[in-house]
Design a protein around this motif. Structure first.
Motif, PDB file in Angstrom:
ATOM      1  N   ALA A 128       0.827  -1.201   0.000  1.00 22.18           N
ATOM      2  CA  ALA A 128       0.000   0.000   0.000  1.00 22.18           C
ATOM      3  C   ALA A 128       0.865   1.257   0.000  1.00 22.18           C
ATOM      4  CB  ALA A 128      -0.929  -0.005   1.205  1.00 22.18           C
ATOM      5  N   ASN A 129       0.479   2.238  -0.811  1.00 23.18           N
ATOM      6  CA  ASN A 129       1.221   3.500  -0.844  1.00 23.18           C
ATOM      7  C   ASN A 129       0.548   4.581   0.000  1.00 23.18           C
ATOM      8  OD1 ASN A 129      -0.953   4.464  -2.364  1.00 23.18           O
ATOM      9  ND2 ASN A 129       0.105   4.301  -4.323  1.00 23.18           N
ATOM     10  N   GLY A 130      -0.555   4.216   0.681  1.00 27.63           N
ATOM     11  CA  GLY A 130      -1.230   5.156   1.571  1.00 27.63           C
ATOM     12  C   GLY A 130      -2.165   6.123   0.879  1.00 27.63           C
ATOM     13  N   GLN A 131      -2.343   5.968  -0.443  1.00 27.67           N
ATOM     14  CA  GLN A 131      -3.197   6.884  -1.191  1.00 27.67           C
ATOM     15  C   GLN A 131      -4.483   6.185  -1.654  1.00 27.67           C
ATOM     16  OE1 GLN A 131      -1.054   9.616  -3.987  1.00 27.67           O
ATOM     17  NE2 GLN A 131       0.676   8.261  -3.584  1.00 27.67           N
ATOM     18  N   THR A 132      -5.544   6.976  -1.743  1.00 26.38           N
ATOM     19  CA  THR A 132      -6.834   6.473  -2.213  1.00 26.38           C
ATOM     20  C   THR A 132      -7.237   7.193  -3.488  1.00 26.38           C
ATOM     21  OG1 THR A 132      -7.584   5.970   0.043  1.00 26.38           O
ATOM     22  CG2 THR A 132      -9.283   6.204  -1.637  1.00 26.38           C
ATOM     23  N   VAL A 133      -7.761   6.431  -4.438  1.00 23.05           N
ATOM     24  CA  VAL A 133      -8.283   6.992  -5.680  1.00 23.05           C
ATOM     25  C   VAL A 133      -9.790   6.731  -5.732  1.00 23.05           C
ATOM     26  CG1 VAL A 133      -8.302   6.818  -8.208  1.00 23.05           C
ATOM     27  CG2 VAL A 133      -6.129   6.710  -6.961  1.00 23.05           C
ATOM     28  N   VAL A 134     -10.560   7.767  -6.039  1.00 20.04           N
ATOM     29  CA  VAL A 134     -12.007   7.631  -6.222  1.00 20.04           C
ATOM     30  C   VAL A 134     -12.306   7.792  -7.704  1.00 20.04           C
ATOM     31  CG1 VAL A 134     -14.282   8.577  -5.664  1.00 20.04           C
ATOM     32  CG2 VAL A 134     -12.474   8.551  -3.928  1.00 20.04           C
ATOM     33  N   LEU A 135     -12.981   6.798  -8.273  1.00 15.30           N
ATOM     34  CA  LEU A 135     -13.292   6.790  -9.705  1.00 15.30           C
ATOM     35  C   LEU A 135     -14.767   7.116  -9.908  1.00 15.30           C
ATOM     36  CD1 LEU A 135     -11.362   3.535 -10.663  1.00 15.30           C
ATOM     37  CD2 LEU A 135     -10.609   5.897 -11.025  1.00 15.30           C
ATOM     38  N   MET A 136     -15.044   8.176 -10.659  1.00 19.63           N
ATOM     39  CA  MET A 136     -16.416   8.610 -10.920  1.00 19.63           C
ATOM     40  C   MET A 136     -16.790   8.277 -12.354  1.00 19.63           C
ATOM     41  SD  MET A 136     -16.560  12.233  -8.872  1.00 19.63           S
ATOM     42  CE  MET A 136     -16.512  12.259  -7.068  1.00 19.63           C
TER      43      MET A 136
END
Length: 338
Positions: free
Chosen positions: A69-77
Motif C-alpha cells: 500500500a502506498n497510503g493513497q486512495t483513488v475515487v473513480l467517478m
C-alpha cells in the motif's frame, strides 16, 4: 469423397454471423432495477443514507491494494452511460500500484437506488460521495472523473478542495456550455420518451462511433449488455425516468464557467477524436458543427484551469480507458506519480 474447404467469403460470413448471434444473445439478458444479475469485477457493497426525505442505497466497490500500500486512495467517478464496473481495468492497474480504489455508482445509476423523485444536482451527488468517503474513513483522495463523472469530479473539487489531493478529468463532458452555444433544450418528459426507446443495437452503434473511434472489440460487448439489460429489465421505467432527470441536470448545470476557480492540481486526459455534445443530435447543422471538438476543447480548458496539465490521446474516442486500457493506465499511473 473429396473434402472442400469453405471459401474465404463463406468463412467470413459464417464468423460474422456467429459474432452477431453472440451479441444478440448477450443483448437478451435482463437485469434488475439496481443491475441485479450483472456481475461486478470486485465485491459490491452498499452505503445506505438518507437524502431528500428518503432512504437511498449507493453501490460501490472498495478495492484494497494488491501490492504494498502506498497510503493513497483513488475515487473513480463513472459517466452517464457507464458504471463503476466499467473502470475494471483501471481499478486493477491502480491496486497493483498500491492504491486503494473506491468506485461508486451514483444515485440513479447502475447498482444504486432509482428514486421515484429526486432533485438532481452535481452538488447533491458530490455531497453523497463525500458522505460515502467519510463513512469509509477517507479524509483525502485523488478524484478521477470520466465523461459526466468529469463534471461531478470538478464540482467535488470545487466543494471539497481540502479533501481533493488531485483532480484527473478523462474526456469530461461540460468542456463547453452547449445551451449557450445554441443546442436546443429538451423537457424531462422528452428525455424520458427518448430513454424508453434505448436498445442494444442503438447503444452499440452510438458507442462504436463515439467511444471507440468507429472500431469494435469483443470485450466491449459486455458494456452494451450491461446497459441494454438494465434498460429492458423490470425497472426500465424508473431507470428511464432517472436517466431523463440526470440529462436535464447535465444540460442545465454547466461547470464550464468555474474551471478557472479550481485550486487543486489538475490533469486533463483527452481522446482527441471524441465528439460528445449533449443536444447535438437535435441541433441545427450550423450549431452542431460548433459542438464536441475535443481536440480543441481540451486545449482551451487546460488554459482555463490554473496550472493544469493536458495529456492527449490522438485519434482515440470518448472512453480511452476502455478503448486502449493498457496505454491509458500506464499514462495515468505515470501522471499520478508526478
Amino acid at each position: 469423397m473429396r473434402f472442400r474447404f469453405p471459401s474465404k467469403q463463406l468463412l467470413t460470413a459464417t464468423i460474422a454471423a456467429a459474432l452477431l448471434s453472440a451479441t444478440a444473445s448477450a443483448a437478451d439478458n435482463i437485469y434488475g432495477e439496481q443491475l441485479e444479475g450483472f456481475t461486478y469485477p470486485y465485491p459490491l457493497q452498499h452505503f445506505t443514507f438518507t437524502s431528500q426525505q428518503q432512504s437511498l442505497s449507493m453501490g460501490y466497490m472498495d478495492v484494497k491494494p494488491t501490492q504494498q500500500a502506498n497510503g493513497q486512495t483513488v475515487v473513480l467517478m463513472h459517466g452517464k452511460n457507464f458504471c463503476g464496473a466499467t473502470w475494471d481495468d483501471t481499478i486493477k492497474a491502480l491496486s497493483q500500484q498500491g492504491y486503494r480504489v473506491i468506485a461508486p455508482d451514483q444515485i440513479g445509476f447502475c447498482t444504486s437506488t432509482k428514486p421515484a423523485s429526486y432533485q438532481y444536482s452535481f452538488q447533491q451527488l458530490a455531497h453523497n460521495t463525500h458522505q460515502l468517503l467519510a463513512q469509509l474513513g477517507i479524509e483525502k483522495a485523488v478524484i478521477i472523473g470520466h465523461s459526466t463523472g468529469g463534471m461531478l469530479a470538478t464540482r467535488y473539487a470545487l466543494m471539497y478542495p481540502q479533501q481533493t489531493q488531485k483532480l484527473v478529468l478523462v474526456n469530461p463532458i461540460g468542456l463547453e456550455d452547449w445551451k449557450a452555444k445554441g443546442a436546443p433544450w429538451r423537457s424531462v418528459d422528452q428525455w424520458y420518451q427518448r430513454e424508453l426507446k434505448l436498445d442494444a443495437a442503438g447503444i452499440k452503434k452510438y458507442e462504436q462511433q463515439t467511444y471507440y473511434s468507429g472500431q469494435w472489440k469483443p470485450e466491449y460487448d459486455k458494456w452494451v449488455d450491461m446497459l441494454a439489460g438494465l434498460n429492458r429489465g423490470p425497472g426500465h421505467q424508473k431507470v428511464a425516468w432517472n436517466s431523463a432527470l440526470i440529462y436535464d441536470m447535465i444540460f442545465t448545470q454547466p461547470v464550464w464557467y468555474e474551471f478557472k476557480d479550481l485550486t487543486v492540481p489538475t490533469t486533463l486526459m483527452i481522446g482527441t477524436a471524441d465528439t460528445t455534445a449533449i443536444g447535438s443530435d437535435i441541433a441545427s447543422p450550423q450549431v452542431k458543427a460548433q459542438l464536441g471538438h475535443y481536440n480543441v476543447l481540451g486545449k482551451q480548458v487546460a488554459k482555463m484551469i490554473p496550472g493544469a496539465r493536458l495529456i492527449e490521446f490522438p485519434g482515440m474516442g470518448h472512453a480511452p480507458q476502455m478503448e486502449e486500457p493498457q496505454k491509458f493506465n500506464q499514462t495515468l499511473i505515470g501522471d499520478l506519480a508526478r
